[in-house]
Design an enzyme around this catalytic site. Structure first.
Site, PDB file in Angstrom:
ATOM      1  N   LYS A  94       0.867  -1.183   0.000  1.00 37.70           N
ATOM      2  CA  LYS A  94       0.000   0.000   0.000  1.00 37.70           C
ATOM      3  C   LYS A  94       0.902   1.230   0.000  1.00 37.70           C
ATOM      4  CE  LYS A  94      -1.941   3.291   2.447  1.00 37.70           C
ATOM      5  NZ  LYS A  94      -1.987   4.312   1.513  1.00 37.70           N
ATOM      6  N   GLU A 116       8.867   1.116  11.413  1.00 38.48           N
ATOM      7  CA  GLU A 116       9.921   2.137  11.281  1.00 38.48           C
ATOM      8  C   GLU A 116       9.221   3.476  11.382  1.00 38.48           C
ATOM      9  OE1 GLU A 116      12.932   1.451  11.347  1.00 38.48           O
ATOM     10  OE2 GLU A 116      12.997  -0.639  10.750  1.00 38.48           O
ATOM     11  N   CYS A 160      12.818  11.085   8.205  1.00 42.92           N
ATOM     12  CA  CYS A 160      12.788  10.534   9.573  1.00 42.92           C
ATOM     13  C   CYS A 160      14.116  10.744  10.280  1.00 42.92           C
ATOM     14  CB  CYS A 160      12.435   9.057   9.520  1.00 42.92           C
ATOM     15  SG  CYS A 160      13.555   8.133   8.477  1.00 42.92           S
ATOM     16  N   GLU A 194       8.160  16.040  16.185  1.00 42.46           N
ATOM     17  CA  GLU A 194       8.739  15.870  14.852  1.00 42.46           C
ATOM     18  C   GLU A 194       8.019  16.832  13.907  1.00 42.46           C
ATOM     19  OE1 GLU A 194       7.783  12.294  12.609  1.00 42.46           O
ATOM     20  OE2 GLU A 194       9.859  12.153  11.947  1.00 42.46           O
TER      21      GLU A 194
HETATM   22  P1  NAP Z   1       1.734   8.218   8.035  1.00 37.54           P
HETATM   23  O1  NAP Z   1       0.724   9.279   8.000  1.00 37.54           O
HETATM   24  O2  NAP Z   1       1.870   7.402   9.268  1.00 37.54           O
HETATM   25  O3  NAP Z   1       1.411   7.270   6.786  1.00 37.54           O
HETATM   26  C1  NAP Z   1       2.221   6.177   6.458  1.00 37.54           C
HETATM   27  C2  NAP Z   1       1.391   5.168   5.707  1.00 37.54           C
HETATM   28  O4  NAP Z   1       0.398   4.639   6.572  1.00 37.54           O
HETATM   29  C3  NAP Z   1       0.647   5.755   4.517  1.00 37.54           C
HETATM   30  O5  NAP Z   1       0.650   4.811   3.463  1.00 37.54           O
HETATM   31  C4  NAP Z   1      -0.745   5.947   5.082  1.00 37.54           C
HETATM   32  O6  NAP Z   1      -1.765   5.970   4.118  1.00 37.54           O
HETATM   33  C5  NAP Z   1      -0.875   4.731   5.952  1.00 37.54           C
HETATM   34  N1  NAP Z   1      -1.922   4.836   6.968  1.00 37.54           N
HETATM   35  C6  NAP Z   1      -2.525   5.949   7.448  1.00 37.54           C
HETATM   36  N2  NAP Z   1      -3.455   5.606   8.375  1.00 37.54           N
HETATM   37  C7  NAP Z   1      -3.445   4.255   8.464  1.00 37.54           C
HETATM   38  C8  NAP Z   1      -4.161   3.305   9.235  1.00 37.54           C
HETATM   39  N3  NAP Z   1      -5.089   3.684  10.126  1.00 37.54           N
HETATM   40  N4  NAP Z   1      -3.890   1.997   9.077  1.00 37.54           N
HETATM   41  C9  NAP Z   1      -2.939   1.584   8.206  1.00 37.54           C
HETATM   42  N5  NAP Z   1      -2.236   2.444   7.427  1.00 37.54           N
HETATM   43  C10 NAP Z   1      -2.472   3.756   7.557  1.00 37.54           C
HETATM   44  O7  NAP Z   1       3.204   8.744   7.731  1.00 37.54           O
HETATM   45  P2  NAP Z   1       3.662   9.696   6.530  1.00 37.54           P
HETATM   46  O8  NAP Z   1       3.150  11.049   6.862  1.00 37.54           O
HETATM   47  O9  NAP Z   1       3.327   9.092   5.202  1.00 37.54           O
HETATM   48  O10 NAP Z   1       5.256   9.623   6.648  1.00 37.54           O
HETATM   49  C11 NAP Z   1       5.956  10.425   7.495  1.00 37.54           C
HETATM   50  C12 NAP Z   1       6.364   9.663   8.755  1.00 37.54           C
HETATM   51  O11 NAP Z   1       7.138   8.519   8.398  1.00 37.54           O
HETATM   52  C13 NAP Z   1       7.257  10.485   9.655  1.00 37.54           C
HETATM   53  O12 NAP Z   1       6.872  10.339  10.993  1.00 37.54           O
HETATM   54  C14 NAP Z   1       8.642   9.879   9.411  1.00 37.54           C
HETATM   55  O13 NAP Z   1       9.537  10.070  10.474  1.00 37.54           O
HETATM   56  C15 NAP Z   1       8.307   8.442   9.196  1.00 37.54           C
HETATM   57  N6  NAP Z   1       9.401   7.752   8.472  1.00 37.54           N
HETATM   58  C16 NAP Z   1      10.165   6.840   9.145  1.00 37.54           C
HETATM   59  C17 NAP Z   1      11.226   6.187   8.503  1.00 37.54           C
HETATM   60  C18 NAP Z   1      12.065   5.177   9.228  1.00 37.54           C
HETATM   61  O14 NAP Z   1      12.802   4.438   8.578  1.00 37.54           O
HETATM   62  N7  NAP Z   1      12.002   5.103  10.543  1.00 37.54           N
HETATM   63  C19 NAP Z   1      11.480   6.461   7.150  1.00 37.54           C
HETATM   64  C20 NAP Z   1      10.682   7.394   6.481  1.00 37.54           C
HETATM   65  C21 NAP Z   1       9.638   8.028   7.165  1.00 37.54           C
HETATM   66  P3  NAP Z   1      -2.285   7.372   3.488  1.00 37.54           P
HETATM   67  O15 NAP Z   1      -1.205   7.808   2.597  1.00 37.54           O
HETATM   68  O16 NAP Z   1      -3.501   7.035   2.768  1.00 37.54           O
HETATM   69  O17 NAP Z   1      -2.531   8.288   4.654  1.00 37.54           O
END
Ligand code: NAP
Length: 500
Positions: A192, A268, A303, A402
């Site tokens: 996804k 992650e 991140c 963050e």
């Molecule tokens: P996000 O809002 O948590 O979304 C991540 C993914 O989860 C998206 O595909 C999102 O879909 C999906 N999602 C949303 N709600 C969900 C639910 N209830 N159940 C299952 N899946 C769901 O994060 P983001 O804004 O895309 O990314 C930024 C975050 O990622 C930051 O906090 C960053 O630090 C973290 N990150 C971490 C790493 C690491 O390696 N630790 C690397 C990169 C990024 P939708 O797109 O449809 O909302």
């Protein structure tokens, strides 16, 4: 498609781009069963880029069914390691051949600078697939040290069907970090992609088929996370979910697992990463440039963004002056321009959130010493200039949360112990960087910082050989990259034999 980092070539390539916008299930592109779509917007212009299939639970069910069938049939899981290696090497080769096109898709979809896409994200992803492919037939299994009456083999087997949920900040690269080890270990997968950035992942599905990955092994369902992400995470036929995204959604996934089949959850998550500059740090010009790269690379939508600069009080003024001087190199502009280093925020709502953080920094008394504004508004894009706050106090909102934008908070300290305490004063623990001329001192501080990756005298996330993931609320259970990523997508089995 041949793309070079030259403005005219990029323009021509963009005019020839064709978008794949459907789901990819069981070897075929298909509209969402409901026929619904959602808009993908170019964050550099605010204009519609493509209409993408808005999958729902019924599409997830079809994708999981295909993945489960292929797993049980063993068309991928039971291939010899050598055969899987050859297919994944071909996959990497084809990605390399289509590098320009895939880089453009991420650039348009996520607003990432084209130079970064073409020189970092895509080459790293090709290398990632090659590395995991090469590892497949290099790892040996174990025979346990039992007594002479028995032979006990300890073997690893693929888990089965994995759901991979991706973020928008590194669309292609995060797909590679997940798919490399998931496919290398023989699993089937349903991906996804993030709603804002699905194009490169959808295109990747047909490249996988061309490489010889059997139909049904790799499926892609674009759509809203709270609908299909949840459906995937609660599905009884999914054995594990690999997730990169926010800590908030990661927490929700653990609930889904508990409510359904106790599937494995690999998280992650976010970071509020420190950059620690000790009193004996070396060349401040070099450190200033590294620090800027650490915080502003990928617009701070990273991140591992080093959003907290924790610098010895004797060095602070000098270092900050150099950082402000070199910040001119961080050109904000059209991500399609090869000179651009800072593209737009991913979407309007996220830009507003980052601007609210900047306002809160001002209100809470931090000193704004660089930037702080939305810029290039006439383009229709969501650009924010690189921003630095000095005199930040640990209790301030900008110090704790963050921000996921180009915003740096600066703190000072007097002793190494104070510096370490500030670095660890966060609920996150993803990465850290630190600077010192004395490697013994640096090693002690590196060991004291609670983070998954600590880079010394540089900003680095390591390479394909090193695990990447977080302590504390930056992660749960696993790691991306390296051979350690293979283990988390496998079950351990003991085969105990009684000898005659
Ligand atoms: P996000 O809002 O948590 O979304 C991540 C993914 O989860 C998206 O595909 C999102 O879909 C999906 N999602 C949303 N709600 C969900 C639910 N209830 N159940 C299952 N899946 C769901 O994060 P983001 O804004 O895309 O990314 C930024 C975050 O990622 C930051 O906090 C960053 O630090 C973290 N990150 C971490 C790493 C690491 O390696 N630790 C690397 C990169 C990024 P939708 O797109 O449809 O909302």
């Amino acid at each position: 498609m041949n793309v070079t980092l030259e403005s005219k070539a990029i323009k021509t390539a963009v005019s020839r781009l064709k978008f794949r916008t459907q789901a990819y299930i069981d070897g075929r592109y298909a509209n969402a069963k409901s026929g619904k779509t959602y808009d993908s917007v170019n964050p550099a212009t605010g204009k519609l880029l493509a209409k993408i299939a808005a999958c729902e639970a019924a599409d997830v069910n079809a994708a999981v069914k295909a993945a489960r069938r292929t797993f049980e049939e063993g068309v991928w899981a039971k291939r010899s390691p050598g055969e899987r290696k050859h297919v994944l090497l071909k996959f990497a080769e084809l990605i390399d051949q289509n590098l320009g096109e895939l880089a453009l898709l991420d650039c348009l979809d996520a607003g990432k600078p084209i130079t970064d896409c073409m020189t970092i994200d895509l080459p790293d992803s090709v290398h990632c697939f090659r590395w995991h492919a090469e590892a497949i037939d290099k790892e040996y299994e174990k025979v346990a040290p039992t007594g002479p009456a028995n032979v006990a083999m300890v073997v690893r087997e693929p888990l089965g069907v994995i759901g991979a949920i991706l973020p928008w900040n590194f669309p292609f690269q995060m797909a590679a970090w997940k798919l490399g080890p998931i496919l290398a270990t023989g699993n089937s997968v349903v991906v996804k992609p993030a709603r804002q950035t699905s194009l490169s992942m959808i295109r990747l599905a047909e490249i996988a088929a061309e490489a010889g990955i059997p139909e049904g092994v790799l499926n892609v369902v674009p759509g809203n996370g709270s609908v299909i992400g949840a459906a995937l995470c609660k599905h009884p036929d999914v054995d594990a979910v690999a997730f990169t995204g926010s800590t908030e959604v990661g927490r929700q996934l653990l609930h889904y697992s508990a409510e359904s089949n106790l599937k494995r959850v690999v998280l992650e998550l976010g970071g509020k990463n420190p950059q620690v500059v000790l009193e004996d740090a070396g060349d401040l010009d070099y450190i200033a440039r590294q620090s800027l790269n650490c915080v502003f690379w990928n617009m701070g939508e990273n991140c591992s963004s080093g959003s907290r600069l924790i610098v010895h009080r004797k060095l602070k003024d000098k270092l900050l002056a150099k950082m402000i001087k070199y910040s001119k190199e961080w050109i904000v502009g059209d991500p399609l321009d090869p000179a651009t280093k800072v593209g737009p925020m991913i979407e309007e709502s996220h830009m507003k959130k980052v601007l609210e953080y900047i306002e809160s920094g001002k209100k809470e008394g931090a000193e704004l010493v660089l930037g702080g504004n939305r810029v290039l508004e006439k383009t229709g894009g969501y650009f924010i200039e690189p921003t630095i706050f000095d005199g930040v106090k640990p209790a301030m909102k900008i110090a704790r949360e963050e921000i996921f934008g180009p915003v740096l908070s600066v703190f000072t300290f007097a002793t190494d112990e104070e510096g370490i305490a500030l670095a660890n004063d966060t609920e996150y623990g993803l990465t850290a960087s630190l600077y010192s001329e004395n490697l013994s001192r640096a090693t002690k501080v590196a060991r004291a910082i609670r983070a998954g990756t600590v880079s010394v005298n540089c900003f680095s996330e390591g390479d394909a050989t090193t695990p990447f993931g977080g302590y504390k609320q930056s992660g749960f259970f696993g790691r991306d990259k390296s051979i350690f990523a293979h283990y988390q997508y496998c079950e351990l089995k003991t085969i105990w034999m009684q000898l005659a």
